[in-house]
Design a protein around this motif. Structure first.
Motif, mmCIF file in Angstrom:
data_model
loop_
_atom_site.group_PDB
_atom_site.id
_atom_site.type_symbol
_atom_site.label_atom_id
_atom_site.label_comp_id
_atom_site.label_asym_id
_atom_site.label_seq_id
_atom_site.Cartn_x
_atom_site.Cartn_y
_atom_site.Cartn_z
ATOM 1 N N SER A 142 12.043 6.564 0.723
ATOM 2 C CA SER A 142 11.145 7.422 -0.060
ATOM 3 C C SER A 142 9.674 7.070 0.149
ATOM 4 O O SER A 142 8.794 7.819 -0.270
ATOM 5 C CB SER A 142 11.484 7.308 -1.551
ATOM 6 O OG SER A 142 11.057 6.049 -2.070
ATOM 7 N N LEU A 143 9.397 5.942 0.794
ATOM 8 C CA LEU A 143 8.018 5.520 1.000
ATOM 9 C C LEU A 143 7.350 6.325 2.112
ATOM 10 O O LEU A 143 8.005 6.739 3.080
ATOM 11 C CB LEU A 143 7.972 4.029 1.365
ATOM 12 C CG LEU A 143 8.444 3.034 0.304
ATOM 13 C CD1 LEU A 143 8.402 1.613 0.866
ATOM 14 C CD2 LEU A 143 7.603 3.127 -0.963
ATOM 15 N N ALA A 144 6.071 6.526 1.963
ATOM 16 C CA ALA A 144 5.285 7.133 3.050
ATOM 17 C C ALA A 144 5.357 6.213 4.267
ATOM 18 O O ALA A 144 5.537 4.993 4.141
ATOM 19 C CB ALA A 144 3.847 7.338 2.606
ATOM 20 N N SER A 145 5.205 6.783 5.458
ATOM 21 C CA SER A 145 5.472 6.045 6.691
ATOM 22 C C SER A 145 4.653 4.763 6.811
ATOM 23 O O SER A 145 5.171 3.729 7.247
ATOM 24 C CB SER A 145 5.222 6.943 7.905
ATOM 25 O OG SER A 145 3.881 7.410 7.910
ATOM 26 N N VAL A 193 6.247 -2.614 5.139
ATOM 27 C CA VAL A 193 7.334 -3.417 4.558
ATOM 28 C C VAL A 193 8.253 -3.930 5.662
ATOM 29 O O VAL A 193 8.614 -5.121 5.699
ATOM 30 C CB VAL A 193 8.128 -2.586 3.532
ATOM 31 C CG1 VAL A 193 9.363 -3.348 3.069
ATOM 32 C CG2 VAL A 193 7.248 -2.237 2.343
ATOM 33 N N ARG A 194 8.624 -3.050 6.570
ATOM 34 C CA ARG A 194 9.562 -3.453 7.622
ATOM 35 C C ARG A 194 8.968 -4.501 8.564
ATOM 36 O O ARG A 194 9.656 -5.452 8.958
ATOM 37 C CB ARG A 194 9.997 -2.222 8.419
ATOM 38 C CG ARG A 194 10.998 -1.346 7.674
ATOM 39 C CD ARG A 194 11.306 -0.080 8.436
ATOM 40 N NE ARG A 194 12.425 0.652 7.848
ATOM 41 C CZ ARG A 194 12.743 1.905 8.125
ATOM 42 N NH1 ARG A 194 12.004 2.576 9.026
ATOM 43 N NH2 ARG A 194 13.769 2.490 7.554
ATOM 44 N N ASN A 195 7.702 -4.331 8.913
ATOM 45 C CA ASN A 195 7.099 -5.232 9.901
ATOM 46 C C ASN A 195 6.520 -6.499 9.267
ATOM 47 O O ASN A 195 6.765 -7.609 9.744
ATOM 48 C CB ASN A 195 6.010 -4.495 10.685
ATOM 49 C CG ASN A 195 6.574 -3.377 11.531
ATOM 50 O OD1 ASN A 195 7.671 -3.505 12.086
ATOM 51 N ND2 ASN A 195 5.853 -2.272 11.631
ATOM 52 N N TYR A 240 6.870 -14.034 -1.497
ATOM 53 C CA TYR A 240 6.661 -13.359 -2.779
ATOM 54 C C TYR A 240 6.970 -11.865 -2.664
ATOM 55 O O TYR A 240 7.688 -11.297 -3.507
ATOM 56 C CB TYR A 240 5.221 -13.576 -3.248
ATOM 57 C CG TYR A 240 4.902 -12.900 -4.563
ATOM 58 C CD1 TYR A 240 5.444 -13.368 -5.755
ATOM 59 C CD2 TYR A 240 4.049 -11.797 -4.607
ATOM 60 C CE1 TYR A 240 5.148 -12.753 -6.967
ATOM 61 C CE2 TYR A 240 3.750 -11.171 -5.812
ATOM 62 C CZ TYR A 240 4.294 -11.664 -6.993
ATOM 63 O OH TYR A 240 4.006 -11.049 -8.181
ATOM 64 N N LEU A 241 6.464 -11.223 -1.626
ATOM 65 C CA LEU A 241 6.705 -9.793 -1.455
ATOM 66 C C LEU A 241 8.186 -9.501 -1.249
ATOM 67 O O LEU A 241 8.717 -8.518 -1.777
ATOM 68 C CB LEU A 241 5.892 -9.261 -0.282
ATOM 69 C CG LEU A 241 4.378 -9.201 -0.482
ATOM 70 C CD1 LEU A 241 3.686 -8.730 0.796
ATOM 71 C CD2 LEU A 241 4.021 -8.277 -1.636
ATOM 72 N N ARG A 242 8.857 -10.362 -0.499
ATOM 73 C CA ARG A 242 10.307 -10.142 -0.277
ATOM 74 C C ARG A 242 11.069 -10.230 -1.592
ATOM 75 O O ARG A 242 12.017 -9.465 -1.825
ATOM 76 C CB ARG A 242 10.847 -11.176 0.722
ATOM 77 C CG ARG A 242 12.342 -10.971 1.028
ATOM 78 C CD ARG A 242 12.561 -9.632 1.714
ATOM 79 N NE ARG A 242 13.967 -9.307 1.910
ATOM 80 C CZ ARG A 242 14.689 -8.590 1.070
ATOM 81 N NH1 ARG A 242 14.137 -8.152 -0.068
ATOM 82 N NH2 ARG A 242 15.940 -8.278 1.338
ATOM 83 N N ALA A 244 1.503 -2.706 -7.610
ATOM 84 C CA ALA A 244 1.078 -1.307 -7.491
ATOM 85 C C ALA A 244 1.482 -0.738 -6.134
ATOM 86 O O ALA A 244 1.852 0.437 -6.025
ATOM 87 C CB ALA A 244 -0.430 -1.201 -7.696
ATOM 88 N N ALA A 245 1.438 -1.578 -5.088
ATOM 89 C CA ALA A 245 1.816 -1.120 -3.751
ATOM 90 C C ALA A 245 3.302 -0.784 -3.661
ATOM 91 O O ALA A 245 3.718 -0.038 -2.769
ATOM 92 C CB ALA A 245 1.454 -2.179 -2.720
#
Length: 420
Positions: free
Chosen positions: A228-231, A237-239, A341-343, A371-372
């Motif tokens: 659902s995320l914009a590209s 996130v993936r990289n 942290y993000l993971r 927020a991101a």
């Protein structure tokens, strides 16, 4: 409106405020059972109220928590009743904590640096103590201090809460003076219901917002959220997160038994906790498995590992339809090179979906990365009262980070397709 009419209006308003203040300072037409242990109260009455207020007000959770509270916290409980005899009905359950705090808890923890000796200010700070009565749970974020009966008059119930706090403060004078009273983490509709307590010298202060991510109905698994995320957000996130951790041979696992690893979990928690600007308490190692046992199927613990070593963890607890991304800890040295942290934040989304929740409550602080994710701010505030008003500003600032930036606006999701 002419000047005489304005004066009459002001006079009427002041008179009304005076009457309300006088009414609140008198006893409410209620009865109270106040205890130092929840087992001293009627468990059926408590749970009947808690059924409408979620896991963190449940009898089982609070009974379990009582055994593993941080050493500087002690609990108090109250049941508020209306009527008498056969007509007596429970109106509200109130959970409170008394905290013994000192100003050293507002200073960076240098104890892990062997070469650093305590200075004169550190020694003085340790001796400067404040005793704080909190209506609510300092270990959680959210309104987890008051459970109202369905249909209860909120104005009357909150009058009863204020009287309970007064009685607890007075009774505890034998132990020590209570310097500061706080009703924590109020949000709509509780903020409006409790607003009239300002007539009792309580003051409402907005704190950092709670960051909440709403989960769409068609998200059944984490991959649905990612899709659902914009590209540009999805690629980031993936990289920047998944690929970086894959290349470092990191894996994410679910822990099913915290008893065996409670010391490791506690160590990672402390690495984050000691860096905080204010540390009102320190959780005990045995707290984590106790929370797991109390929450049962509502509990998830995602752990990031590398070569068998635990690098970080996130504990999530389902409270109704809300997953609270609760306790977090990570290896700070490893986090300097890896997006741990993000993971873990993304693991919180997956865990919420696995428990069938409709939203994730990520709590305060670190507003930008939350927020991101798509989280939006939920206004939080506290009601505070100090027997020495000159100390209000200092204590409020220490307790909940009163001065803060607004949450940034982020729109990470794809824009809806245009019709036609």
């Amino acid at each position: 409106m002419n000047i005489p009419e304005k004066l009459r209006s002001i006079k009427a308003s002041l008179s009304e405020r005076s009457r309300e203040r006088k009414r609140l300072r008198g006893p409410a037409d209620l009865n109270y059972a106040i205890a130092d242990s929840i087992e001293m109260l009627d468990p059926t009455a408590w749970q009947a109220l808690a059924d409408h207020s979620g896991f963190f007000m449940s009898f089982a959770y609070l009974k379990s928590l009582e055994q593993v509270l941080p050493h500087n916290l002690s609990p108090r409980y109250a049941l508020i009743y209306s009527g008498a005899g056969a007509e007596r009905m429970p109106v509200a359950a109130v959970y409170m904590q008394i905290a013994e705090l000192n100003l050293a808890q507002a200073r960076p923890d240098k104890s892990q640096a062997a070469s650093v000796r305590p200075g004169p200010l550190d020694e003085l700070a340790k001796k400067t103590t404040q005793r704080i009565l909190s209506c609510g749970n300092l270990l959680t974020f959210g309104q987890h201090g008051i459970a109202l009966a369905p249909g209860a008059d909120p104005k009357l119930a909150w009058h009863g809460v204020a009287e309970v706090l007064y009685r607890v403060r007075q009774a505890d004078k034998l132990i020590g003076k209570t310097h500061f009273i706080m009703i924590k983490d109020l949000h709509s509709p509780h903020t409006d219901h409790a607003a009239h307590l300002e007539h009792l010298s309580y003051r409402y202060v907005e704190t950092e917002p709670n960051m909440v991510l709403s989960l769409q109905d068609d998200w059944k698994h984490y991959d649905d959220y990612l899709a659902s995320l914009a590209s540009k957000y999805r690629s980031s996130v993936r990289n920047a997160v998944f690929k970086a951790l894959d290349e470092a041979a990191c894996t994410l696992e679910q822990l099913s038994d915290l008893d065996a690893v409670q010391e490791q979990i506690h160590g990672l928690y402390k690495e984050v906790q000691v860096n905080a600007g204010f540390r009102p308490f320190e959780l005990r190692p045995e707290y984590f498995p106790a929370l797991q046992k109390a929450a049962g199927e509502r509990f998830r613990c995602s752990v990031l590992k590398r070569d068998g070593e635990m690098l970080g963890f996130l504990i999530s607890v389902a409270d109704g339809e809300t997953s609270i991304a609760y306790h977090i800890g990570f290896n700070r040295a490893a986090a300097a090179d890896l997006p741990i942290y993000l993971r873990l934040l993304h693991a919180g989304i997956a865990d919420a979906l696995s428990m069938g929740c409709k939203q994730v409550s990520f709590g305060r602080t670190a507003l930008e990365p939350k927020a991101a994710l798509g989280a939006k701010p939920q206004t939080f505030g506290i009601l505070v009262r100090h027997r020495q008003p000159v100390l209000n500003k200092m204590i409020k600032h220490l307790l909940l980070g009163i001065e803060h930036d607004d949450a940034p606006e982020r729109s990470p999701f794809k824009k809806p397709a245009k019709l036609g």
